[in-house]
Design a protein around this motif. Sequence first.
Motif, PDB file in Angstrom:
ATOM      1  N   PRO A 170      36.502  -4.277 -26.159  1.00  0.00           N
ATOM      2  CA  PRO A 170      36.856  -3.477 -27.336  1.00  0.00           C
ATOM      3  C   PRO A 170      36.128  -3.951 -28.598  1.00  0.00           C
ATOM      4  CG  PRO A 170      38.811  -4.128 -26.134  1.00  0.00           C
ATOM      5  CD  PRO A 170      37.676  -4.814 -25.469  1.00  0.00           C
ATOM      6  N   GLU A 171      35.955  -5.275 -28.741  1.00  0.00           N
ATOM      7  CA  GLU A 171      35.309  -5.747 -29.971  1.00  0.00           C
ATOM      8  C   GLU A 171      33.850  -5.278 -30.038  1.00  0.00           C
ATOM      9  OE1 GLU A 171      35.398 -10.161 -28.399  1.00  0.00           O
ATOM     10  OE2 GLU A 171      34.252 -10.079 -30.231  1.00  0.00           O
ATOM     11  N   GLU A 172      33.274  -4.965 -28.890  1.00  0.00           N
ATOM     12  CA  GLU A 172      31.914  -4.408 -28.897  1.00  0.00           C
ATOM     13  C   GLU A 172      31.936  -2.881 -28.876  1.00  0.00           C
ATOM     14  OE1 GLU A 172      29.772  -6.429 -25.785  1.00  0.00           O
ATOM     15  OE2 GLU A 172      30.257  -8.371 -26.687  1.00  0.00           O
ATOM     16  N   ASN A 173      33.149  -2.361 -28.985  1.00  0.00           N
ATOM     17  CA  ASN A 173      33.331  -0.929 -29.227  1.00  0.00           C
ATOM     18  C   ASN A 173      32.912  -0.025 -28.074  1.00  0.00           C
ATOM     19  OD1 ASN A 173      34.350   1.050 -30.822  1.00  0.00           O
ATOM     20  ND2 ASN A 173      32.496   1.357 -32.014  1.00  0.00           N
ATOM     21  N   TYR A 174      33.217  -0.417 -26.870  1.00  0.00           N
ATOM     22  CA  TYR A 174      32.976   0.466 -25.718  1.00  0.00           C
ATOM     23  C   TYR A 174      34.018   1.596 -25.724  1.00  0.00           C
ATOM     24  CZ  TYR A 174      29.621  -2.757 -23.688  1.00  0.00           C
ATOM     25  OH  TYR A 174      28.513  -3.517 -23.468  1.00  0.00           O
ATOM     26  N   ALA A 175      33.676   2.680 -25.025  1.00  0.00           N
ATOM     27  CA  ALA A 175      34.605   3.820 -24.983  1.00  0.00           C
ATOM     28  C   ALA A 175      35.908   3.439 -24.286  1.00  0.00           C
ATOM     29  CB  ALA A 175      33.955   4.990 -24.250  1.00  0.00           C
ATOM     30  N   ILE A 176      35.780   2.692 -23.197  1.00  0.00           N
ATOM     31  CA  ILE A 176      36.959   2.328 -22.394  1.00  0.00           C
ATOM     32  C   ILE A 176      37.120   0.809 -22.402  1.00  0.00           C
ATOM     33  CG2 ILE A 176      37.995   2.383 -20.073  1.00  0.00           C
ATOM     34  CD1 ILE A 176      37.758   5.174 -21.130  1.00  0.00           C
ATOM     35  N   GLY A 177      38.287   0.356 -22.804  1.00  0.00           N
ATOM     36  CA  GLY A 177      38.580  -1.080 -22.801  1.00  0.00           C
ATOM     37  C   GLY A 177      39.598  -1.407 -21.724  1.00  0.00           C
ATOM     38  N   PRO A 178      40.284  -2.522 -21.887  1.00  0.00           N
ATOM     39  CA  PRO A 178      41.258  -2.945 -20.879  1.00  0.00           C
ATOM     40  C   PRO A 178      42.602  -2.241 -21.061  1.00  0.00           C
ATOM     41  CG  PRO A 178      41.248  -4.464 -22.712  1.00  0.00           C
ATOM     42  CD  PRO A 178      40.186  -3.455 -23.024  1.00  0.00           C
ATOM     43  N   VAL A 179      43.426  -2.275 -20.030  1.00  0.00           N
ATOM     44  CA  VAL A 179      44.832  -1.916 -20.232  1.00  0.00           C
ATOM     45  C   VAL A 179      45.559  -3.174 -20.702  1.00  0.00           C
ATOM     46  CG1 VAL A 179      44.717  -0.013 -18.592  1.00  0.00           C
ATOM     47  CG2 VAL A 179      45.529  -2.237 -17.798  1.00  0.00           C
ATOM     48  N   ILE A 180      46.796  -3.003 -21.104  1.00  0.00           N
ATOM     49  CA  ILE A 180      47.411  -4.022 -21.962  1.00  0.00           C
ATOM     50  C   ILE A 180      47.679  -5.367 -21.287  1.00  0.00           C
ATOM     51  CG2 ILE A 180      49.822  -3.261 -21.648  1.00  0.00           C
ATOM     52  CD1 ILE A 180      48.293  -4.444 -24.969  1.00  0.00           C
ATOM     53  N   ASP A 181      48.145  -5.338 -20.047  1.00  0.00           N
ATOM     54  CA  ASP A 181      48.472  -6.638 -19.425  1.00  0.00           C
ATOM     55  C   ASP A 181      48.488  -6.514 -17.900  1.00  0.00           C
ATOM     56  OD1 ASP A 181      50.852  -5.303 -18.916  1.00  0.00           O
ATOM     57  OD2 ASP A 181      52.002  -6.370 -20.419  1.00  0.00           O
ATOM     58  N   LYS A 182      48.793  -7.632 -17.286  1.00  0.00           N
ATOM     59  CA  LYS A 182      48.745  -7.695 -15.813  1.00  0.00           C
ATOM     60  C   LYS A 182      49.743  -6.717 -15.186  1.00  0.00           C
ATOM     61  CE  LYS A 182      48.621 -11.283 -12.264  1.00  0.00           C
ATOM     62  NZ  LYS A 182      49.860 -11.295 -11.485  1.00  0.00           N
ATOM     63  N   LYS A 183      50.927  -6.663 -15.796  1.00  0.00           N
ATOM     64  CA  LYS A 183      51.968  -5.795 -15.229  1.00  0.00           C
ATOM     65  C   LYS A 183      51.502  -4.323 -15.259  1.00  0.00           C
ATOM     66  CE  LYS A 183      56.784  -4.833 -15.975  1.00  0.00           C
ATOM     67  NZ  LYS A 183      57.653  -4.677 -17.119  1.00  0.00           N
ATOM     68  N   SER A 184      50.935  -3.907 -16.382  1.00  0.00           N
ATOM     69  CA  SER A 184      50.428  -2.523 -16.480  1.00  0.00           C
ATOM     70  C   SER A 184      49.280  -2.321 -15.504  1.00  0.00           C
ATOM     71  CB  SER A 184      49.891  -2.241 -17.876  1.00  0.00           C
ATOM     72  OG  SER A 184      50.930  -2.122 -18.769  1.00  0.00           O
ATOM     73  N   PHE A 185      48.383  -3.307 -15.450  1.00  0.00           N
ATOM     74  CA  PHE A 185      47.232  -3.202 -14.548  1.00  0.00           C
ATOM     75  C   PHE A 185      47.712  -2.951 -13.119  1.00  0.00           C
ATOM     76  CE2 PHE A 185      44.320  -5.167 -11.563  1.00  0.00           C
ATOM     77  CZ  PHE A 185      43.091  -4.623 -11.926  1.00  0.00           C
ATOM     78  N   GLU A 186      48.709  -3.747 -12.698  1.00  0.00           N
ATOM     79  CA  GLU A 186      49.183  -3.608 -11.315  1.00  0.00           C
ATOM     80  C   GLU A 186      49.889  -2.273 -11.091  1.00  0.00           C
ATOM     81  OE1 GLU A 186      51.269  -7.303 -10.774  1.00  0.00           O
ATOM     82  OE2 GLU A 186      49.367  -8.356 -10.395  1.00  0.00           O
ATOM     83  N   LYS A 187      50.636  -1.856 -12.103  1.00  0.00           N
ATOM     84  CA  LYS A 187      51.338  -0.570 -11.974  1.00  0.00           C
ATOM     85  C   LYS A 187      50.313   0.567 -11.843  1.00  0.00           C
ATOM     86  CE  LYS A 187      54.167   2.557 -14.635  1.00  0.00           C
ATOM     87  NZ  LYS A 187      54.565   2.916 -15.971  1.00  0.00           N
ATOM     88  N   ILE A 188      49.286   0.532 -12.668  1.00  0.00           N
ATOM     89  CA  ILE A 188      48.287   1.609 -12.645  1.00  0.00           C
ATOM     90  C   ILE A 188      47.509   1.586 -11.315  1.00  0.00           C
ATOM     91  CG2 ILE A 188      46.193   2.511 -13.771  1.00  0.00           C
ATOM     92  CD1 ILE A 188      47.398   1.083 -16.388  1.00  0.00           C
ATOM     93  N   MET A 189      47.139   0.381 -10.872  1.00  0.00           N
ATOM     94  CA  MET A 189      46.414   0.294  -9.593  1.00  0.00           C
ATOM     95  C   MET A 189      47.305   0.803  -8.455  1.00  0.00           C
ATOM     96  SD  MET A 189      43.387  -0.570 -10.440  1.00  0.00           S
ATOM     97  CE  MET A 189      42.613  -0.749  -8.859  1.00  0.00           C
TER      98      MET A 189
END
Length: 522
Positions: A360-379
């Motif tokens: 995000p600090e390099e301003n890409y269109a898509i950055g990370p999701v917020i945390d591990k729990k969200s990451f696992e839920k989305i996957m």
Amino acid sequence: MTTTVPYTTFKNEALTDFSAEENKTAMHAALARVREGFGRKYPIIIGSEKLFLEEEIISVNPGNVDEVVGTVSKGSTNLAEKAMQTALATFETWKKVAPAERAAYLFKAAELMRERKHEFSSYLVYESGKNWVEADADTAEAIDFLEFYGREMLRLSQTSVHQPLTKVEGDDNQITYIPLGVGIIISPFNFPLAIMAGTTVAAIVSGNTVILKPADATPVIAAKFVGLMEEVGLPAGVLNYLPGDGIEVGEYLVEHPKTRFISFTGSRAVGCRIYERAAKVQKGQIWLKRVIAEMGGKDGVVVDETADLDAAAAAIVASAYGYQGQKCSAGSRAIIVESVYDEVVKKVVELTKNLTIGLPEENYAIGPVIDKKSFEKIMGYIAIGKTEGNLLTGGERSKGNGFYIEPTIFADVNPQARIMQEEIFGPVLAIAKAADWQEAIDIYNNTEYGLTGAYHSKDASRIDYAHENMHCGNLYINKKCTGALVGANPFGGFNMSGTDSKAGGFDYLLLFTQAKLTSRKK
Ligand SMILES: NC(=O)c1ccc[n+]([C@@H]2O[C@H](COP(=O)([O-])OP(=O)(O)OC[C@H]3O[C@@H](n4cnc5c(N)ncnc54)[C@H](O)[C@@H]3O)[C@@H](O)[C@H]2O)c1
Ligand SMILES: N[C@@H](CCC=O)C(=O)O
């Protein structure tokens, strides 16, 4: 402190044009300054006391998980009780402060936040994983809330304007909007400045005192905002800052007999739980608690065969992937009429494949999701999607030392499928085919939520039909379904999306007040 700002002068804060060299340079400088402060410790604030505790919440950069943005002392039920007593005592004085004086604190805070806009946005970049544009919009919205609710309190206090009463011979009738008491503000991670600040100041400017429990993932930006309110001279005890566990501290306060209202923004599951717990009258409680709950969405973009298909495809992509799909307003469904389905899907896939993924600090269109729990839920939902639709792009973790997920598209999904019905809150788009435009609207309406929607068409009568029949709080025509503007697009949804309130709207402060009528004999 007081103000003479007329309530009619609200204008939305302009967004920053980052293609201009001077703005780019200013943002880089702010990011560097904020980075220098990484690892700082932030206290709990109760009244004028600042409490540094051993037990802490560690706020990590979701885009680079080796970096600690800051650590925040973690509240307990004992401190929740202390915060409640402080807020109760302060309410006795704050409720008597004139509305114009209360509003003045908000206007001053808006002025300072505007001056330090990129600094606030930098905290959002590092702590929440927003790219520059998303962070800038979050900060601009926070400024808007300060300016708008300040003016709204001024308007509400001129009751002959807000609610002119019927004249009765021999009577002098007056209506006054008085505050409720102590409110609990429980905020989400995804608009960690705008929603956190907006819900807090709406309550405060209405004359209430509050305990703010920010989201666990984004407590530092909340601490920065609380520091700003302190800097503008808001009396101690009006805004008490208590980060802590949602279940432990949150529920203690929700159930507290002296809690007068709860302003919650977050998931459906937590919102329903709070609603239920707040409904139980506790020993010593002499009111029914008011609950304002702004909850999730399963929003969608509908496209018919008359639409500008390029514009519709761009709107689908912007709605689905802005801030990695972590918006309650995110268009996580697209419903497209059969005759243009293949063409629109092709355009959506092309645009999605062009989205860059990175820091995000390099301003890409898509950055990370917020945390591990969200990451696992989305996957987990992506795994479900692989059984429910045709994977057209994405579907995997993306590289980077954080919670990166490829923007993912599933096509030909049954409208009843889980990925068409449940809020995923990540960069996952489910697309369904409809036989015609009316069926497309029926499919759109077929969820338990009702937050945002968009209808793309050139046919005026169908647009009128959509206006009448798409059941959502915020309907957009030939636009994306995210990005509501304070004052212009009051925001909030129907059904399981919440209690039908409208943040940034002209009736919002009524939720934090009660109307008192005094009738005098002349
Ligand atoms: N309708 C809206 O305006 C709106 C706006 C933003 C986000 N949202 C929704 O918010 C969700 C994402 O945010 P989130 O993941 O932070 O939501 P969440 O529900 O997990 O958490 C929200 C807040 O509730 C607290 N909390 C958790 N359990 C609690 C409990 N038992 N009692 C009291 N407080 C508790 C959390 O600590 C946090 O501060 C999504 O569902 C999104 O759609 C809605
Ligand atoms: N108000 C924001 C969404 C807030 C919820 O996440 C929008 O309109 O996109």
